[in-house]
Scaffold this motif. Sequence first.
Motif, short mmCIF file in Angstrom:
data_model
loop_
_atom_site.label_atom_id
_atom_site.label_comp_id
_atom_site.label_asym_id
_atom_site.label_seq_id
_atom_site.Cartn_x
_atom_site.Cartn_y
_atom_site.Cartn_z
N MET A 1 0.82 -1.18 0.00
CA MET A 1 0.00 0.00 0.00
C MET A 1 0.87 1.25 0.00
O MET A 1 1.83 1.33 0.76
N PRO A 2 0.55 2.26 -0.81
CA PRO A 2 1.37 3.46 -0.83
C PRO A 2 1.14 4.30 0.43
O PRO A 2 0.05 4.32 1.01
N ALA A 3 2.19 4.98 0.86
CA ALA A 3 2.10 5.87 2.02
C ALA A 3 1.35 7.14 1.63
O ALA A 3 1.48 7.64 0.51
N ILE A 4 0.59 7.65 2.57
CA ILE A 4 -0.16 8.88 2.33
C ILE A 4 0.65 10.04 2.87
O ILE A 4 1.17 10.00 3.98
N ASN A 5 0.75 11.09 2.09
CA ASN A 5 1.50 12.27 2.48
C ASN A 5 0.56 13.28 3.15
O ASN A 5 -0.31 13.84 2.51
N PHE A 6 0.76 13.49 4.45
CA PHE A 6 -0.06 14.44 5.19
C PHE A 6 0.65 15.78 5.36
O PHE A 6 0.31 16.56 6.22
N GLN A 7 1.62 16.07 4.54
CA GLN A 7 2.37 17.31 4.64
C GLN A 7 1.50 18.52 4.31
O GLN A 7 1.67 19.58 4.88
N ASN A 8 0.56 18.37 3.39
CA ASN A 8 -0.30 19.46 2.99
C ASN A 8 -1.68 19.27 3.63
O ASN A 8 -2.49 18.49 3.14
N PRO A 9 -1.97 19.99 4.74
CA PRO A 9 -3.22 19.76 5.45
C PRO A 9 -4.45 20.37 4.78
O PRO A 9 -5.55 20.13 5.22
N LYS A 10 -4.27 21.14 3.73
CA LYS A 10 -5.42 21.76 3.06
C LYS A 10 -6.23 20.70 2.32
O LYS A 10 -5.76 20.11 1.37
N ALA A 11 -7.45 20.50 2.78
CA ALA A 11 -8.30 19.50 2.15
C ALA A 11 -9.03 20.08 0.94
O ALA A 11 -9.42 19.35 0.06
N PHE A 12 -9.20 21.38 0.93
CA PHE A 12 -9.93 22.03 -0.15
C PHE A 12 -9.06 23.11 -0.77
O PHE A 12 -8.27 23.75 -0.10
N SER A 13 -9.25 23.31 -2.07
CA SER A 13 -8.61 24.45 -2.71
C SER A 13 -9.71 25.36 -3.21
O SER A 13 -10.76 24.89 -3.66
N TYR A 14 -9.49 26.62 -3.09
CA TYR A 14 -10.49 27.62 -3.44
C TYR A 14 -9.96 28.52 -4.54
O TYR A 14 -8.75 28.73 -4.64
N GLN A 15 -10.87 29.07 -5.31
CA GLN A 15 -10.48 30.02 -6.34
C GLN A 15 -9.93 31.27 -5.66
O GLN A 15 -10.41 31.67 -4.59
N PRO A 16 -8.94 31.92 -6.27
CA PRO A 16 -8.37 33.12 -5.67
C PRO A 16 -9.41 34.21 -5.39
O PRO A 16 -9.33 34.90 -4.37
N SER A 17 -10.42 34.34 -6.26
CA SER A 17 -11.45 35.37 -6.04
C SER A 17 -12.28 35.05 -4.78
O SER A 17 -12.68 35.96 -4.06
N THR A 18 -12.50 33.77 -4.51
CA THR A 18 -13.25 33.37 -3.32
C THR A 18 -12.46 33.70 -2.07
O THR A 18 -13.00 34.26 -1.10
N VAL A 19 -11.17 33.39 -2.08
CA VAL A 19 -10.31 33.67 -0.93
C VAL A 19 -10.19 35.17 -0.71
O VAL A 19 -10.26 35.65 0.42
N LYS A 20 -10.05 35.92 -1.79
CA LYS A 20 -9.91 37.37 -1.69
C LYS A 20 -11.17 38.00 -1.10
O LYS A 20 -11.09 38.86 -0.22
N ARG A 21 -12.34 37.57 -1.55
CA ARG A 21 -13.59 38.10 -1.02
C ARG A 21 -13.77 37.74 0.45
O ARG A 21 -14.16 38.57 1.26
N ALA A 22 -13.43 36.51 0.80
CA ALA A 22 -13.55 36.08 2.19
C ALA A 22 -12.57 36.85 3.08
O ALA A 22 -12.93 37.28 4.18
N ARG A 23 -11.34 37.04 2.62
CA ARG A 23 -10.35 37.78 3.40
C ARG A 23 -10.82 39.22 3.61
O ARG A 23 -10.73 39.76 4.71
N ARG A 24 -11.33 39.85 2.57
CA ARG A 24 -11.82 41.22 2.68
C ARG A 24 -12.97 41.30 3.69
O ARG A 24 -13.02 42.19 4.53
#
Length: 134
Positions: A1-24
Motif C-alpha cells: 500500500m502506498p504511504a499517504i502524504n499528510f504534509q499538505n493539510p489543506k483539504a480544499f482548494s479555493y479560487q483566488p477570487s473566493t479567498v480574496k472576497r472572504a479575506r476582505r
Amino acid sequence: MPAINFQNPKAFSYQPSTVKRARRSLICSPFNIVLFETMRHQSVSLGAIANQSGVKHGYTRNSLSELACDNELGWLIQVGILRREVDGQGITDGFRLTPLGYQLIEEYQGKNLPAPSWRDRLYKTVIRWFRLPF
C-alpha cells in the motif's frame, strides 16, 4: 500500500477570487481575531458575541445588538468563513469555522487582523448591498 502524504493539510482548494472576497469580509468585520481563534476549537453562541458579552470576551471592538451581530455573522456565512452549528435537534445559535475560515485564520494566527482600507470597506459595502456573487 502506498504511504499517504499528510504534509499538505489543506483539504480544499479555493479560487483566488473566493479567498480574496472572504479575506476582505473577514478584515472588514466588526469582530476580533479572538472570536475566530475560539471558533477553531468550539462553537460560539450568538449570546456570547452580542451586546456587552462580546466586548467582555474580546470578540468585538464595540457592543453590537443581536440583530447587527446576526447580520454580520450571516454575511460571513455567505462568503464561506462560518457555518451554523447543528445538533441532533437541528440548527442551533452557535457558529463555527468552515475549512475556508480555518485557512484564513491560520494566516493571522497570533496576529491582529489588518485594518481594512477605505477601498476594502467600499467594495464590501457595495457587494453586500447588491449581494453580488464575487
